[in-house]
Design an enzyme around this catalytic site. Structure first.
Site, short mmCIF file in Angstrom:
data_model
loop_
_atom_site.label_atom_id
_atom_site.label_comp_id
_atom_site.label_asym_id
_atom_site.label_seq_id
_atom_site.Cartn_x
_atom_site.Cartn_y
_atom_site.Cartn_z
N TRP A 154 0.86 -1.19 0.00
CA TRP A 154 0.00 0.00 0.00
C TRP A 154 0.89 1.24 0.00
O TRP A 154 1.81 1.36 0.81
CB TRP A 154 -0.89 -0.03 1.24
CG TRP A 154 -1.83 1.12 1.38
CD1 TRP A 154 -2.62 1.66 0.42
CD2 TRP A 154 -2.08 1.87 2.58
NE1 TRP A 154 -3.36 2.72 0.94
CE2 TRP A 154 -3.04 2.86 2.26
CE3 TRP A 154 -1.59 1.80 3.88
CZ2 TRP A 154 -3.52 3.76 3.20
CZ3 TRP A 154 -2.07 2.69 4.82
CH2 TRP A 154 -3.02 3.65 4.48
N ASP A 235 -0.76 -5.79 9.31
CA ASP A 235 -1.77 -4.80 8.90
C ASP A 235 -3.00 -5.58 8.47
O ASP A 235 -2.98 -6.29 7.45
CB ASP A 235 -1.23 -3.95 7.75
CG ASP A 235 -2.20 -2.84 7.34
OD1 ASP A 235 -3.31 -2.76 7.91
OD2 ASP A 235 -1.85 -2.06 6.43
N LYS A 271 -13.45 -0.89 5.99
CA LYS A 271 -13.95 -1.74 4.91
C LYS A 271 -15.00 -2.73 5.40
O LYS A 271 -16.07 -2.83 4.84
CB LYS A 271 -12.78 -2.51 4.27
CG LYS A 271 -11.62 -1.64 3.78
CD LYS A 271 -12.04 -0.69 2.69
CE LYS A 271 -10.83 -0.05 2.00
NZ LYS A 271 -10.00 0.78 2.86
#
Length: 426
Positions: A154, A235, A271
């Site tokens: 990311w 993560d 999300k």
């Protein structure tokens, strides 16, 4: 009279121009546009009705609209009915929420959960959790201050950890030839890593590739991390959103903990609960005993206090209402699975259109084997540029698309456009 007025205006103009010339900020350079937000800006400026935005990392429903989960609506109603105050939260956030967030991640059978040795704080979503973790490790991790990130990762990971004071290094992850996991390269790089370094691992739904290790590969990674005395920092931005199962998506985290690793963990509820703008997350560390946990907790507060003092309250109350109610939790899990299943169905349809219906040059099996919101399509920067300029299809230059942006109304046009781009016909 007129002459004197003109003279005063001229003098004033000269003074203004002189002030501009010596502005404090005159040497500040223009920064580059954000690669993802820039895609959205270009999409918004496009007037073509066929336009498709596949850059944004947010779930969209079958009509291409933002989606609020019914369980979230119910939870918010419960929060409002309780008529809560707007007082500050403690520095580490809403205690009930952080307890339930840790339980969701580690599982009820986890030894750190049973022993009460997880130091956890609420954060400003996943980004905030990573930033807290980076700052804490830069200050208190007793060994090497290097963090190894997968290549690619990311985009925000790199500046985030650099700004935290850590040295950013990389390990191989993506194989361009197979459009899959470079597992041999990954293992070799971790084996060659400096001992005691930090290694960032995407727990599930790797961003941007959508490629995850298998459980067997995770076990090998765990063994290498233990052998090299590396410190694992997970993560986990997509628990439940990747496969549709919160348990399956937490496999890597729970396996590492069961193998005796002490870990750091960043969680996001953006999300999997659709709480994007509420900025709900958590950062946690597993510790050796309650006394050590207390000391770590105290230092987390010292990191957070000058950063933003304390986190927002509304989203945490919503998330906690879901996590603490068996009825709402069950409904939420069903809804998360529904979102994951819709994305999986889009992968199946896109694969069939490219591989079977259009016979698009290349092999497109990776569309189905990847998981989560994103897919690394294998499209090149010139092809993505042509898609934006000629077909009004927007994605990042590296060919990453958000599968959530596809639906029954646009997937055929997208597949046809990709086919033309690959054949050089756009």
């Amino acid at each position: 009279m007129l002459a004197s007025t003109l003279a005063r205006r001229s003098a004033l103009g000269a003074t203004t121009n002189a002030l501009r010339a010596v502005s404090t900020w005159s040497a500040v350079p223009a920064g580059p546009p954000d690669p993802i937000l820039g895609v959205t800006e270009a999409f918004k400026a496009d007037k073509d009705p066929r336009k498709i935005n596949l850059g944004v990392g947010a779930y969209r429903d079958e009509q291409g609209k933002p989606y609020i989960l019914p369980s979230v609506k119910k939870a918010e109603e419960l929060v409002r009915a309780a008529n809560p105050d707007k007082e500050y939260l403690p520095i580490t956030g809403l205690p009930e929420f952080t307890k339930n967030a840790a339980l969701l991640a580690y599982g009820a059978d986890s030894q750190p959960i049973k022993q009460g040795t997880v130091a956890v704080t609420q954060s400003i979503s996943g980004t905030g959790a990573l930033r807290i973790g980076g700052a804490f490790l830069a200050r208190h991790y007793p060994h090497a201050k290097a963090i190894y990130l997968p290549s690619p990762t990311w985009g925000n990971h790199i500046p985030l950890f650099r700004d935290s004071g850590l040295e950013v290094r990389h390990y191989k992850y993506f194989n361009k030839e197979t459009v899959g996991l470079d597992f041999e390269g990954l293992k070799a790089d971790l084996k060659a890593a400096q001992e005691h370094s930090i290694v960032l691992l995407h727990a599930c739904a790797h961003n941007p590739t959508g490629i995850d290790p298998t459980p067997e590969q995770w076990r090998e990674i765990s063994d290498i991390v233990k052998e090299k005395k590396l410190f694992p920092f997970f993560d986990m931005a997509y628990q439940g959103f990747a496969s549709g199962s919160t348990t399956k998506d937490a496999f890597a985290v729970r396996h590492f903990v069961s193998e005796g690793h002490q870990i750091a963990l960043a969680q996001s509820f953006a999300k999997n609960m659709g709480l994007y703008g509420e900025r709900v997350g958590a950062f946690s560390l597993t510790t050796a005993d309650p006394e050590e946990k207390a000391r770590v907790d105290s230092q987390l507060k010292i990191v957070i206090r000058p950063m933003y003092s304390n986190p927002p309250i509304h989203g945490a109350r919503i998330a906690n209402a879901i996590l603490s109610s068996s009825e709402l939790y069950g409904q939420w899990e069903t809804e998360v699975k529904g979102m994951a299943d819709r994305i999986i169905s889009m992968r199946e349809k896109l694969y069939n259109m490219l591989q079977k219906d259009l016979s698009t040059p290349g092999e497109w099996g990776h569309i189905k084997s990847q998981i989560g919101m994103f897919s690394f399509t294998g499209l090149t920067p010139p092809q993505t540029k042509a898609l934006a300029e000629k077909a009004h299809v927007y994605m990042t230059a590296d060919g990453r698309i958000s599968m959530a942006g596809l639906n029954s109304g646009n997937i055929e046009y997208f597949a046809q456009s990709v086919d033309k781009a690959v054949r050089g016909q756009l």
